[in-house]
Design a protein around this motif. Structure first.
Motif, PDB file in Angstrom:
ATOM      1  N   GLY A  61       0.816  -1.203   0.000  1.00 36.16           N
ATOM      2  CA  GLY A  61       0.000   0.000   0.000  1.00 36.16           C
ATOM      3  C   GLY A  61       0.850   1.253   0.000  1.00 36.16           C
ATOM      4  N   SER A  62       0.234   2.368   0.385  1.00 41.99           N
ATOM      5  CA  SER A  62       0.943   3.648   0.433  1.00 41.99           C
ATOM      6  C   SER A  62       0.949   4.258   1.829  1.00 41.99           C
ATOM      7  N   ALA A  63       0.435   3.499   2.817  1.00 41.67           N
ATOM      8  CA  ALA A  63       0.426   3.980   4.200  1.00 41.67           C
ATOM      9  C   ALA A  63       0.430   2.778   5.134  1.00 41.67           C
ATOM     10  N   ALA A  64       1.041   2.951   6.305  1.00 45.62           N
ATOM     11  CA  ALA A  64       1.080   1.876   7.298  1.00 45.62           C
ATOM     12  C   ALA A  64       1.584   2.425   8.624  1.00 45.62           C
ATOM     13  N   ASP A  65       1.139   1.790   9.707  1.00 49.85           N
ATOM     14  CA  ASP A  65       1.702   2.046  11.026  1.00 49.85           C
ATOM     15  C   ASP A  65       2.680   0.930  11.350  1.00 49.85           C
ATOM     16  N   TRP A  66       3.635   1.243  12.226  1.00 47.47           N
ATOM     17  CA  TRP A  66       4.606   0.242  12.664  1.00 47.47           C
ATOM     18  C   TRP A  66       4.715   0.287  14.174  1.00 47.47           C
TER      19      TRP A  66
ATOM     20  N   ARG B 167       3.538   7.656   7.927  1.00 50.83           N
ATOM     21  CA  ARG B 167       3.577   8.888   7.137  1.00 50.83           C
ATOM     22  C   ARG B 167       4.488   9.945   7.761  1.00 50.83           C
ATOM     23  N   PHE B 168       4.749   9.798   9.070  1.00 49.49           N
ATOM     24  CA  PHE B 168       5.572  10.777   9.782  1.00 49.49           C
ATOM     25  C   PHE B 168       7.014  10.295   9.960  1.00 49.49           C
ATOM     26  N   ARG B 169       7.429   9.295   9.215  1.00 49.58           N
ATOM     27  CA  ARG B 169       8.754   8.694   9.425  1.00 49.58           C
ATOM     28  C   ARG B 169       9.889   9.686   9.187  1.00 49.58           C
ATOM     29  N   ASN B 170       9.668  10.677   8.338  1.00 54.54           N
ATOM     30  CA  ASN B 170      10.701  11.667   8.045  1.00 54.54           C
ATOM     31  C   ASN B 170      10.408  13.041   8.639  1.00 54.54           C
ATOM     32  N   SER B 171       9.135  13.314   8.901  1.00 52.49           N
ATOM     33  CA  SER B 171       8.751  14.617   9.444  1.00 52.49           C
ATOM     34  C   SER B 171       7.348  14.507  10.025  1.00 52.49           C
ATOM     35  N   PHE B 172       7.194  14.993  11.254  1.00 52.19           N
ATOM     36  CA  PHE B 172       5.859  15.029  11.845  1.00 52.19           C
ATOM     37  C   PHE B 172       5.035  16.180  11.279  1.00 52.19           C
ATOM     38  N   GLU B 173       5.695  17.150  10.715  1.00 51.73           N
ATOM     39  CA  GLU B 173       5.010  18.312  10.164  1.00 51.73           C
ATOM     40  C   GLU B 173       4.574  18.096   8.721  1.00 51.73           C
ATOM     41  N   PHE B 174       5.401  17.367   7.971  1.00 55.12           N
ATOM     42  CA  PHE B 174       5.124  17.179   6.548  1.00 55.12           C
ATOM     43  C   PHE B 174       5.062  15.679   6.231  1.00 55.12           C
TER      44      PHE B 174
ATOM     45  N   GLU C  93       4.227  12.016   4.365  1.00 54.33           N
ATOM     46  CA  GLU C  93       4.410  11.566   2.988  1.00 54.33           C
ATOM     47  C   GLU C  93       4.024  10.092   2.870  1.00 54.33           C
ATOM     48  N   PRO C  94       3.539   9.697   1.719  1.00 49.38           N
ATOM     49  CA  PRO C  94       3.138   8.295   1.533  1.00 49.38           C
ATOM     50  C   PRO C  94       4.348   7.393   1.340  1.00 49.38           C
ATOM     51  N   PHE C  95       4.120   6.106   1.478  1.00 45.07           N
ATOM     52  CA  PHE C  95       5.105   5.110   1.066  1.00 45.07           C
ATOM     53  C   PHE C  95       4.978   4.884  -0.438  1.00 45.07           C
ATOM     54  N   THR C  96       6.079   4.585  -1.072  1.00 44.34           N
ATOM     55  CA  THR C  96       6.028   4.091  -2.452  1.00 44.34           C
ATOM     56  C   THR C  96       5.796   2.588  -2.368  1.00 44.34           C
ATOM     57  N   PRO C  97       4.706   2.091  -2.947  1.00 43.77           N
ATOM     58  CA  PRO C  97       4.403   0.661  -2.817  1.00 43.77           C
ATOM     59  C   PRO C  97       5.588  -0.221  -3.203  1.00 43.77           C
ATOM     60  N   ASN C  98       5.849  -1.207  -2.345  1.00 42.90           N
ATOM     61  CA  ASN C  98       6.866  -2.245  -2.550  1.00 42.90           C
ATOM     62  C   ASN C  98       8.309  -1.729  -2.511  1.00 42.90           C
ATOM     63  N   LYS C  99       8.506  -0.490  -2.085  1.00 40.44           N
ATOM     64  CA  LYS C  99       9.855   0.056  -1.999  1.00 40.44           C
ATOM     65  C   LYS C  99      10.402  -0.081  -0.579  1.00 40.44           C
TER      66      LYS C  99
ATOM     67  N   GLN D  69      -4.172   2.290   5.447  1.00 36.96           N
ATOM     68  CA  GLN D  69      -3.150   1.592   4.659  1.00 36.96           C
ATOM     69  C   GLN D  69      -3.172   2.017   3.196  1.00 36.96           C
ATOM     70  N   THR D  70      -3.958   3.067   2.935  1.00 37.50           N
ATOM     71  CA  THR D  70      -3.933   3.812   1.677  1.00 37.50           C
ATOM     72  C   THR D  70      -3.770   5.271   2.067  1.00 37.50           C
ATOM     73  N   TYR D  71      -2.821   5.954   1.468  1.00 36.12           N
ATOM     74  CA  TYR D  71      -2.526   7.311   1.911  1.00 36.12           C
ATOM     75  C   TYR D  71      -3.678   8.263   1.614  1.00 36.12           C
ATOM     76  N   VAL D  72      -4.098   8.994   2.653  1.00 37.52           N
ATOM     77  CA  VAL D  72      -5.060  10.093   2.509  1.00 37.52           C
ATOM     78  C   VAL D  72      -4.473  11.282   3.256  1.00 37.52           C
ATOM     79  N   ASP D  73      -4.862  12.468   2.876  1.00 38.84           N
ATOM     80  CA  ASP D  73      -4.288  13.658   3.506  1.00 38.84           C
ATOM     81  C   ASP D  73      -4.649  13.750   4.982  1.00 38.84           C
ATOM     82  N   ASN D  74      -5.854  13.319   5.329  1.00 41.31           N
ATOM     83  CA  ASN D  74      -6.326  13.438   6.704  1.00 41.31           C
ATOM     84  C   ASN D  74      -7.071  12.166   7.078  1.00 41.31           C
ATOM     85  N   ILE D  75      -6.481  11.346   7.941  1.00 40.98           N
ATOM     86  CA  ILE D  75      -7.099  10.068   8.315  1.00 40.98           C
ATOM     87  C   ILE D  75      -8.426  10.279   9.029  1.00 40.98           C
TER      88      ILE D  75
END
Length: 636
Positions: free
Chosen positions: A503-508, A550-557, A559-565, A603-609
């Motif tokens: 997908g393009s979103a996930a929690d860990w 989505r916050f893995r790089n920034s809590f402010e900005f 970003e989605p995951f690239t599927p399968n990357k 588990q699909t990226y949306v701007d606001n969950i």
């Protein structure tokens, strides 16, 4: 009683009963204190309701110990007194002037409440914030309360702990000691959020903070959502997307006659949460740990917390570290014990967290030997740095014993990496890089507890046996061989995951588990446990944390995951002090859902969950690569 009960449900473990029943045990305050209620005017004209308990013995002067609270300074009215006052019974009986204040916009105080009201560093004339409200209150007290010795201390647990932190910023000269306990540091990382993930399990507490009022009242003006079930897992699963909870956070608007009109009022805290899903300027302005450089060296601080505090673990650790970083000349100490939220204020002898027993008289000894000595030294004694207390007084939750250190973490700590290897192994050396896949089914998320119950705010899960999760196919398990010697963790933990998703979103979620020996007998203190919770092979959760991907790089900005990357996701787990004893195993669990402790990621990226639709939720396959590692702080 309802007001105090509701506050306790939110996580503020109060000792202070408002019972009007008088018996010999509860007569001490009535016999030894007088109470007065005053309204203290702030610099902008708003009056804050303040209750003052003064010793009847007026032959000497006393320090002032103050707690500012959003949870009511009840009981209100002439002749109605609390049965217990102050941080503990020793400070009550030794004699102190004890003050409680309803903060702005709460209960009997004027004004409009702002949840985690932002600090204004450079205030203009008549501008106010909680810092100035505290300053103005202390200024009034030392000038107007008879028989005070000019020294003030502040304390509080949870939200009142936050106000104790506030008191130390740009502090009044009379403030000599502050003890923030389980103090909120930032609402994007404490209580209602963890690393941006919403604590769905707290949803019933939203209205306590977000129901509007603008006039003083001695009665509760808010109500809590009714779930009408004992199965919260199924309740939230059936409700679906978060936006379906909006119905619980709209209240009737009253007309001039006090009758409900057709108009509705939105819960302002729920609206704030749902309209600000990222760590934007709203949340940043409300955080207080960013301002620990404003705590002067004239204020001694003792930060208190519990290793198993589900509500506020981030706040006290970061508050202590912030003062340490900026206040090289400050007297700043840390106390962390084997407690859940506020349990150090308890009068019980047997100290449990959930099912797990840690020892006898742990809280009672803290109150007498640590807390009382701290306040007495700085409010009645010399007030120098030679308090006789350690810099860090911390409980090893594995060995079940206290240790004292000159710093936290201790100086003899080193970083060690352990790798998530195939065949469920946790190894000290990286092997080949492999892929481990699991399906994250949105219809069958991993529960955070095996208990079937509905709770106001969850606590017990922090020490729950994790075998139920270890045996699910969507929870990855990695563990060491049986340890041949003790292995002590002291400090923070960093999970350095290498992951991918279809997908393009996930929690860990990463959990650190102490696997007890299979032949370990259940001692007499745990006789209350059911058969399936005996200590044989018990999986004690030592630490756990979630990262909204989505916050893995920034809590402010986000970003989605690239599927399968293949993607790096780092998760900072809060500090621990725990010895994995010889004969035990250290286990790591990795999963992607933790329901309904946290909300379900689409588990699909949306701007606001908070505004995601049912169609956005999709089952995905996740991958963890075996070059992922866990960095521990190891005591040598």
């Amino acid at each position: 009683m309802k007001k105090i009960f509701l506050a306790a449900l939110l996580g503020v473990f109060l000792l202070h009963s408002c019972s009007s029943k008088k018996n010999k045990k509860d007569a001490y305050v009535v016999e030894n204190y007088t109470k007065q209620e005053v309204n203290i005017t702030m610099r902008d004209g708003v009056k804050l309701h303040t209750t003052i308990y003064s010793p009847k013995d007026t032959s000497k002067e006393y320090p002032i110990l103050m707690q500012r609270t959003p949870y009511s300074s009840a009981p209100y009215g002439k002749g109605k007194l609390k049965t217990k006052i102050g941080p503990n019974v020793h400070l009550m009986k030794e004699g102190n002037i004890i003050v409680y204040q309803d903060v702005r916009g709460r209960w009997m105080s004027e004004g409009v409440y702002d949840n985690m009201r932002a600090y204004i560093p450079n205030k203009k004339e008549n501008e106010s914030d909680e810092v100035s409200d505290t300053y103005d209150t202390i200024d009034w007290l030392v000038k107007n309360v008879e028989n005070n010795n000019g020294n003030v201390g502040t304390w509080g647990i949870s939200y009142p702990g936050h106000y104790a932190t506030i008191s130390a910023i740009d502090a009044h000269p009379a403030l000599k000691a502050a003890s923030p306990q389980a103090c909120i540091g930032d609402f994007f990382f404490d209580d209602f959020h963890h690393n941006g993930a919403f604590l769905l399990s707290y949803f019933r507490a939203i209205s306590l903070f977000g129901t509007y009022k603008d006039t003083p009242t001695d009665a509760a003006w808010y109500s809590f959502p009714e779930m009408n079930t004992q199965d919260q897992y199924q309740f939230f699963l059936d409700k679906g997307p978060l936006k379906n909870l909006n119905e619980f956070f709209q209240y009737d608007k009253l007309d001039v006659n006090g009758e409900a009109s057709k108009d509705k009022i939105d819960d302002f805290f729920w609206k704030e949460i749902t309209e600000h899903p990222n760590y934007d300027s709203v949340w940043q302005s409300k955080g207080i740990i960013q301002h620990m450089n404003k705590v002067p060296s004239s204020v001694a601080t003792m930060v208190v917390g519990g290793w198993f505090d589900a509500e506020d673990l981030y706040g006290p650790l970061e508050t202590y570290k912030g003062i340490e970083k900026h206040g090289k000349d400050n007297y700043n100490t840390l106390v962390f014990g084997p407690w859940d939220h506020g349990r150090w204020a308890s009068s019980v002898t047997k100290n449990y967290v959930g099912n797990y027993y840690f020892g006898d008289s742990i809280s009672l000894n803290f109150q007498k030997e640590i807390e009382t000595k701290f306040f007495n030294h700085f409010l009645k004694g010399k007030g120098d740095k030679n308090s006789g207390l350690p810099e860090a007084y911390v409980f090893d939750s594995g060995k079940k014993e206290w240790k004292s250190y000159n710093s936290w973490p201790p100086k003899n700590v080193v970083k060690e990496d352990w790798f998530l290897s195939e065949n469920q192994e946790l190894t000290s050396a990286k092997k080949s890089t492999e892929k481990i896949n699991f399906i994250s089914d949105i219809k069958r998320p991993v529960p955070y507890s095996e208990d079937i119950k509905t709770v106001f705010t969850p606590r017990k899960y922090m020490t729950d046996d994790q075998r139920f999760a270890a045996r699910r196919p969507d929870v990855l398990v990695f563990e060491t061989d049986v340890l041949t010697e003790d292995y002590t963790l002291a400090g923070d933990i960093l999970a350095k995951l290498k992951v991918a998703t279809t997908g393009s979103a996930a929690d860990w979620i990463v959990k650190v588990i102490d696997v007890h020996p299979s032949d370990l007998a259940t001692d007499k203190e745990n006789d209350k446990l059911q058969d399936h919770l005996k200590m044989s092979n018990y999986h004690l959760m030592v630490r756990s944390e979630v990262m909204r991907g989505r916050f893995r790089n920034s809590f402010e900005f986000p970003e989605p995951f690239t599927p399968n990357k293949k993607t790096d996701v780092n998760i900072k787990l809060q500090d621990v002090f725990h010895t994995f004893k010889k004969g035990h195993k250290l286990q790591i669990q990795v999963q992607s859902t933790w329901f309904p402790l946290i909300d379900l990621n689409p588990q699909t990226y949306v701007d606001n969950i908070y505004k995601a639709a049912k169609k956005d939720f999709k089952t995905q396959t996740h991958t963890v690569f075996t070059d992922s590692s866990i960095e521990f702080s190891v005591l040598k």
